[in-house]
Design a protein around this motif. Structure first.
Motif, PDB file in Angstrom:
ATOM      1  N   THR A  97    -126.953  28.818  17.367  1.00  0.00           N
ATOM      2  CA  THR A  97    -128.245  29.481  17.599  1.00  0.00           C
ATOM      3  C   THR A  97    -128.294  30.821  16.888  1.00  0.00           C
ATOM      4  OG1 THR A  97    -128.390  28.388  19.759  1.00  0.00           O
ATOM      5  CG2 THR A  97    -129.825  30.279  19.379  1.00  0.00           C
ATOM      6  N   SER A  98    -127.184  31.582  16.943  1.00  0.00           N
ATOM      7  CA  SER A  98    -127.149  32.874  16.261  1.00  0.00           C
ATOM      8  C   SER A  98    -127.341  32.703  14.762  1.00  0.00           C
ATOM      9  CB  SER A  98    -125.823  33.577  16.546  1.00  0.00           C
ATOM     10  OG  SER A  98    -125.637  33.772  17.930  1.00  0.00           O
ATOM     11  N   GLY A  99    -126.699  31.668  14.189  1.00  0.00           N
ATOM     12  CA  GLY A  99    -126.863  31.428  12.754  1.00  0.00           C
ATOM     13  C   GLY A  99    -128.290  31.088  12.379  1.00  0.00           C
ATOM     14  N   GLU A 100    -128.976  30.301  13.226  1.00  0.00           N
ATOM     15  CA  GLU A 100    -130.368  29.959  12.942  1.00  0.00           C
ATOM     16  C   GLU A 100    -131.265  31.190  13.055  1.00  0.00           C
ATOM     17  OE1 GLU A 100    -131.040  26.939  15.768  1.00  0.00           O
ATOM     18  OE2 GLU A 100    -130.048  25.346  14.616  1.00  0.00           O
ATOM     19  N   ILE A 101    -130.939  32.078  13.997  1.00  0.00           N
ATOM     20  CA  ILE A 101    -131.723  33.312  14.134  1.00  0.00           C
ATOM     21  C   ILE A 101    -131.478  34.214  12.929  1.00  0.00           C
ATOM     22  CG2 ILE A 101    -131.994  35.412  15.510  1.00  0.00           C
ATOM     23  CD1 ILE A 101    -131.370  33.711  17.972  1.00  0.00           C
ATOM     24  N   ALA A 138    -130.796  33.224  10.052  1.00  0.00           N
ATOM     25  CA  ALA A 138    -131.509  32.606   8.933  1.00  0.00           C
ATOM     26  C   ALA A 138    -133.000  32.877   8.966  1.00  0.00           C
ATOM     27  CB  ALA A 138    -131.252  31.107   8.922  1.00  0.00           C
ATOM     28  N   GLY A 139    -133.510  33.445  10.079  1.00  0.00           N
ATOM     29  CA  GLY A 139    -134.919  33.835  10.130  1.00  0.00           C
ATOM     30  C   GLY A 139    -135.737  33.179  11.214  1.00  0.00           C
ATOM     31  N   ASP A 140    -135.175  32.219  11.963  1.00  0.00           N
ATOM     32  CA  ASP A 140    -135.930  31.535  13.011  1.00  0.00           C
ATOM     33  C   ASP A 140    -135.749  32.289  14.322  1.00  0.00           C
ATOM     34  OD1 ASP A 140    -137.315  29.845  14.619  1.00  0.00           O
ATOM     35  OD2 ASP A 140    -136.007  28.099  14.351  1.00  0.00           O
ATOM     36  N   LEU A 141    -136.643  33.246  14.601  1.00  0.00           N
ATOM     37  CA  LEU A 141    -136.524  34.068  15.805  1.00  0.00           C
ATOM     38  C   LEU A 141    -136.969  33.347  17.058  1.00  0.00           C
ATOM     39  CD1 LEU A 141    -137.802  37.534  14.491  1.00  0.00           C
ATOM     40  CD2 LEU A 141    -135.454  36.753  14.781  1.00  0.00           C
ATOM     41  N   LEU A 179    -128.598  36.711  26.665  1.00  0.00           N
ATOM     42  CA  LEU A 179    -128.877  36.661  25.231  1.00  0.00           C
ATOM     43  C   LEU A 179    -130.318  36.232  24.973  1.00  0.00           C
ATOM     44  CD1 LEU A 179    -125.593  35.045  23.814  1.00  0.00           C
ATOM     45  CD2 LEU A 179    -126.367  37.403  23.538  1.00  0.00           C
ATOM     46  N   ASN A 180    -130.814  35.281  25.745  1.00  0.00           N
ATOM     47  CA  ASN A 180    -132.199  34.828  25.552  1.00  0.00           C
ATOM     48  C   ASN A 180    -133.194  35.933  25.889  1.00  0.00           C
ATOM     49  OD1 ASN A 180    -131.408  32.309  24.708  1.00  0.00           O
ATOM     50  ND2 ASN A 180    -131.536  31.379  26.728  1.00  0.00           N
ATOM     51  N   ARG A 181    -132.904  36.694  26.965  1.00  0.00           N
ATOM     52  CA  ARG A 181    -133.791  37.824  27.276  1.00  0.00           C
ATOM     53  C   ARG A 181    -133.753  38.865  26.163  1.00  0.00           C
ATOM     54  NH1 ARG A 181    -132.151  36.877  32.757  1.00  0.00           N
ATOM     55  NH2 ARG A 181    -130.350  38.249  32.517  1.00  0.00           N
ATOM     56  N   MET A 182    -132.566  39.104  25.615  1.00  0.00           N
ATOM     57  CA  MET A 182    -132.456  40.035  24.498  1.00  0.00           C
ATOM     58  C   MET A 182    -133.220  39.509  23.280  1.00  0.00           C
ATOM     59  SD  MET A 182    -129.016  41.269  22.482  1.00  0.00           S
ATOM     60  CE  MET A 182    -128.819  39.639  21.774  1.00  0.00           C
ATOM     61  N   LEU A 183    -133.121  38.199  23.013  1.00  0.00           N
ATOM     62  CA  LEU A 183    -133.838  37.617  21.879  1.00  0.00           C
ATOM     63  C   LEU A 183    -135.346  37.666  22.095  1.00  0.00           C
ATOM     64  CD1 LEU A 183    -131.515  34.561  21.183  1.00  0.00           C
ATOM     65  CD2 LEU A 183    -131.736  36.627  19.807  1.00  0.00           C
ATOM     66  N   ASP A 184    -135.790  37.458  23.347  1.00  0.00           N
ATOM     67  CA  ASP A 184    -137.226  37.585  23.640  1.00  0.00           C
ATOM     68  C   ASP A 184    -137.703  38.999  23.337  1.00  0.00           C
ATOM     69  OD1 ASP A 184    -137.391  34.973  24.448  1.00  0.00           O
ATOM     70  OD2 ASP A 184    -137.094  35.416  26.570  1.00  0.00           O
ATOM     71  N   ARG A 185    -136.895  39.966  23.746  1.00  0.00           N
ATOM     72  CA  ARG A 185    -137.245  41.365  23.495  1.00  0.00           C
ATOM     73  C   ARG A 185    -137.293  41.654  21.986  1.00  0.00           C
ATOM     74  NH1 ARG A 185    -139.661  46.044  25.007  1.00  0.00           N
ATOM     75  NH2 ARG A 185    -138.384  47.884  24.600  1.00  0.00           N
ATOM     76  N   ILE A 186    -136.285  41.155  21.261  1.00  0.00           N
ATOM     77  CA  ILE A 186    -136.252  41.371  19.812  1.00  0.00           C
ATOM     78  C   ILE A 186    -137.445  40.707  19.144  1.00  0.00           C
ATOM     79  CG2 ILE A 186    -134.964  40.843  17.708  1.00  0.00           C
ATOM     80  CD1 ILE A 186    -132.409  41.191  19.312  1.00  0.00           C
ATOM     81  N   GLU A 187    -137.772  39.484  19.592  1.00  0.00           N
ATOM     82  CA  GLU A 187    -138.902  38.782  18.985  1.00  0.00           C
ATOM     83  C   GLU A 187    -140.205  39.537  19.233  1.00  0.00           C
ATOM     84  OE1 GLU A 187    -140.886  34.313  18.885  1.00  0.00           O
ATOM     85  OE2 GLU A 187    -139.611  34.923  20.554  1.00  0.00           O
TER      86      GLU A 187
END
Length: 490
Positions: A195-199, A201-204, A224-232
């Protein structure tokens, strides 16, 4: 990206392997100690029996000499059980006893020794194990007194044979278990790495899968998902801000540039501008510049609030006092537009917050309410304690916001069709939402009764704080109505 680690390189397998080695060592040491202590205890018990037998036989020899000793040995062999007796001369010719021949014994006279011997069991000769002691008698005679310990000897052999296999099985099964645990952890970590690699690569939009087991990997995945939601959200806001700044600021910058070009053209054409015309052109340019500065200030304040850089200014503050200051600030504007501005104090309510940010957010709500409420309308500001916490509400009698548009009005630079003709940048409610998020509160937009919009800053109960000093009196109202402000009790 790094290549996928092998099973032997995983930290889980290494931890399990170290644990298995320590466990195997501990089990071996514990079993060896148990074996040694048990054998020592059994040997002591056997030696005590032998010593007692020897003491009795020595007394018989002292009292009745060799003939008495021979009779005693012969009598004891009739009911010997596990006891063994051999009385022989110096050439090991048997005089009395329950063994047919002198057994092969290594060791000096007087020491406890173990030896093998043969005896008739169920009609056939069987090799067995015994433990005993040899002592010399006058006349070149020797006496062997022993106990059969063959059953114990078989148990010891079985124990010493089984122990290495037990340790080996512990190592094999522990290593296999470590491999399974390591493979499972590696699979869970591989999901996170993929998942980190896909993110990267640009897929947020990608998120770490959650199995629902509730273990530490699920907790890590959820964080991590909450952090990714925040980053997105931040990245989306950044893109929107960039696009909106490019579109919304281009028009006022072009107007400012054209106005300055017109002023230069007039200077070249007329030779000189009158003071009145020059002042007018400069004022219009200043107004355009102020609008641009205000837009950038609002963007900067929203960015600082989102980043939490203003958290150091958090103090306990009275929301009623903040509301009163904002109401006093907007009284002249309400009077100019012929509106009734009402301040309603509920019970004193203090929260932990940044006074400047909360005042700015409340001012934006009041400014919007006054801006879109027609002449003769009403705007109310009030604080209310609820079971969930405390609400600061701004209600108006204007046209309101359609239900379908409410989720998007808090986005940056969003302006509805009805407000396109009104001055503004579309950042007011965005700032209010950012301030609410900064204080762990929420901005709620709902219908006002009988008409209009009610915007509520809803602070949770966890934000409530004790405020030193006298509480505000409840039920006091300060309002503008018909050109004058009145104070009255509810």
């Amino acid at each position: 990206m790094r290549t996928k680690p092998s099973l032997l390189q995983t930290q889980a397998f290494r931890i399990v392997l170290v644990y298995v080695l320590l466990f195997a060592f501990s089990v071996t040491a514990l079993l060896f100690f148990t074996y040694w202590n048990t054998r020592r205890t059994l040997d002591e018990q056997t030696d005590q029996i032998i010593e007692a037998e020897i003491t009795g036989l020595q007394e018989e020899f002292q009292h009745f000499n060799l003939p008495g000793l021979v009779e005693t040995v012969r009598a004891r062999t009739l009911h010997a059980g596990q006891s063994l007796y051999i009385l022989s001369d110096g050439l090991h010719h048997i005089v009395a006893g329950n063994l047919d021949s002198w057994p092969p014994i290594s060791g000096s006279t007087g020491e406890m020794v173990e030896f093998d011997y043969e005896r008739l069991v169920d009609g056939r000769m069987e090799a067995r194990r015994a433990r005993g002691r040899v002592f010399a008698l006058p006349g070149d005679f020797v006496l062997l007194v022993a106990q059969d310990v063959h059953d114990r000897y078989l148990t010891e052999r079985m124990f010493t044979t089984t122990l290495p296999w037990t340790v080996l099985l512990i190592l094999v099964l522990g290593t296999a278990g470590g491999a399974l645990i390591g493979r499972n952890m590696l699979r869970r970590l591989e999901d996170i790495n993929r998942t980190s690699g896909e993110i990267i690569a640009g897929d947020l939009t990608r998120r770490v899968p959650v199995t629902g087991s509730g273990d530490e990997f699920d907790s890590l995945s959820e964080n991590l998902n909450r952090m990714l939601d925040r980053i997105e959200r931040l990245m989306k806001g950044l893109r929107e801000v960039t696009d909106s700044v490019a579109h919304d600021l281009r028009t006022p910058l072009n107007r400012l540039r054209n106005r300055l070009e017109e002023s230069v053209a007039r200077l070249n054409a007329d030779g000189a501008l009158t003071h009145e015309k020059a002042a007018s052109e400069i004022e219009r340019a200043i107004a355009e510049t102020d609008q641009l500065i205000g837009t950038f200030n609002a963007l900067l304040l929203i960015a600082e609030t989102d980043a939490g850089t203003t958290r150091a200014a958090m103090t306990a503050l009275d929301l009623g006092s903040v509301a009163a200051d904002v109401a006093e600030l907007y009284e002249p504007l309400a009077e100019e537009k012929h509106l009734t501005l009402t301040l309603e104090h509920g019970p004193a309510a203090a929260v932990e917050g940044n006074r400047s940010l909360i005042a700015q957010a409340l001012a934006n709500l009041v400014d919007n309410a006054i801006k879109y409420t027609p002449a003769g309308g009403r705007v109310r500001i009030g604080t209310t304690l609820t079971e969930e916490g405390v609400d600061v509400a701004v209600a108006d009698s204007g046209p309101g916001i359609p239900l379908a548009d409410r989720p998007r009005v808090t986005e940056r630079f969003v302006r509805l069709e009805a407000s396109r003709s009104s001055p503004g940048t579309g950042l007011g409610l965005s700032l209010v939402a950012a301030v609410a998020h900064f204080h762990h509160a929420e901005l709620v937009l709902e219908d006002n009764v009988p008409r209009g919009l009610r915007a509520v800053l809803r602070f949770p109960k966890t934000a409530l704080r004790a405020l030193p000093g006298m509480p505000l009196k409840s039920g006091r109202r300060v309002g503008y109505n018909g050109g004058c402000f009145v104070s009255r009790t509810s």
